[in-house]
Design a protein around this motif. Sequence first.
Motif, mmCIF file in Angstrom:
data_model
loop_
_atom_site.group_PDB
_atom_site.id
_atom_site.type_symbol
_atom_site.label_atom_id
_atom_site.label_comp_id
_atom_site.label_asym_id
_atom_site.label_seq_id
_atom_site.Cartn_x
_atom_site.Cartn_y
_atom_site.Cartn_z
ATOM 1 N N ASP A 154 -12.643 11.103 11.099
ATOM 2 C CA ASP A 154 -12.567 9.854 10.213
ATOM 3 C C ASP A 154 -13.129 10.275 8.777
ATOM 4 O OD1 ASP A 154 -11.492 8.272 12.094
ATOM 5 O OD2 ASP A 154 -13.247 7.518 12.889
ATOM 6 N N PRO A 155 -12.389 9.450 7.787
ATOM 7 C CA PRO A 155 -11.406 8.701 7.991
ATOM 8 C C PRO A 155 -10.086 9.218 7.982
ATOM 9 C CG PRO A 155 -12.242 8.809 5.702
ATOM 10 C CD PRO A 155 -13.042 9.772 6.413
ATOM 11 N N THR A 157 -5.977 9.251 7.191
ATOM 12 C CA THR A 157 -4.783 8.797 6.630
ATOM 13 C C THR A 157 -3.660 9.434 7.166
ATOM 14 O OG1 THR A 157 -6.193 8.444 4.347
ATOM 15 C CG2 THR A 157 -3.877 8.811 4.236
ATOM 16 N N ILE A 165 -1.694 4.392 8.039
ATOM 17 C CA ILE A 165 -3.071 4.392 8.179
ATOM 18 C C ILE A 165 -3.418 4.934 6.882
ATOM 19 C CG2 ILE A 165 -5.285 4.942 9.287
ATOM 20 C CD1 ILE A 165 -3.363 5.722 12.034
ATOM 21 N N ASN A 167 -7.291 5.780 4.975
ATOM 22 C CA ASN A 167 -8.407 5.861 4.959
ATOM 23 C C ASN A 167 -9.283 4.767 5.711
ATOM 24 O OD1 ASN A 167 -10.490 7.161 3.618
ATOM 25 N ND2 ASN A 167 -10.749 5.703 2.178
ATOM 26 N N ALA A 168 -9.062 4.989 6.987
ATOM 27 C CA ALA A 168 -9.471 4.178 8.107
ATOM 28 C C ALA A 168 -10.075 4.709 9.265
ATOM 29 C CB ALA A 168 -8.646 3.083 8.574
#
Length: 315
Positions: A154-155, A157, A165, A167-168
């Motif tokens: 993570d994050p 993208t 998705i 930047n999660a």
Amino acid sequence: MKLGLRLPQRLGVDLRHDLVEAARTAEAAGYASVWTYEQLLFAETPLEPYAPPDVPWPESGRQTADPLAVLTAAAVVTQEVRLGTAVLIAALHTPVQLAKALATIDQISGGRVVAGLGAGWSTDGLQATGATRADRGPFLDETLDVFDAVWGPDPVTFRSPRVIIDNAAVLPKPVSKIPVMLAGGASNLGRGGSSKAMQRIARRADGWLPLLTTPGPAGAAELRANWDRIREMASGYGRDTSRMELVVVGNVTFTDRPAGPDRSAFVGTLDQVMDDIHTAEEAGADELIVDLNLQDWFTNTSRMLETAVKIRERA
């Protein structure tokens, strides 16, 4: 060669009790893995036959319990067996939710999940989830891409035609890399041919999940040739083929009398089925999945498990 066992999901199974009994019995008997399969629905007038040219859909398919729920139940009551899907149909799932579900089961089980995927073929199931036959390959490739992304750090993208998705964090992560096996293929690979499905296996999968259909030396030679061709292509992609697995699926149908010389593999008496198990081993299989779901008496889980234990002991 190791043996795996398909878990009960079909019509007539007591889901509250039989799943737990089957998973525990399989592990105690020495099976190395337990597996689930996927069938979304049972069409009263299906758009395609169960198998060509006109094999009807078995009535037992009116119920196929959700494969991930079944696998979760098996994870809770076992300690060592691998927990596999053979197979999930990628186009029936949204990729991020499927990745998250598999990672969750992997955490629950302590890192024992094997994700077997296929493109699928039943139009009735595909259209129920908004997919078409033309979507099968692209959706499978997209699902594999999403797995790589969300099971990584993570994050996350990621962008594809269906998935964005930005930047999660996507948690939980698997305990370690979940092996991804792919089904599918063509019969002409041993003669130097290839197919898009086989190229996908060679390029992206941790192993192959074929059916053994031809018994005896001819079946072993055909399967071995196809597997050699896949690994040859994988080497061409720069992959380490020593880490790839051949896990063969044996769909068992018992008969009262010995089946004739034109029989399909895993159709016949127990002795003939045992011969087919050895055929898979001769072909170089790392593991064989024993599937007893086609038996009418499979609704009696105790009888099914007695046969499964007998097969494991004889093997």
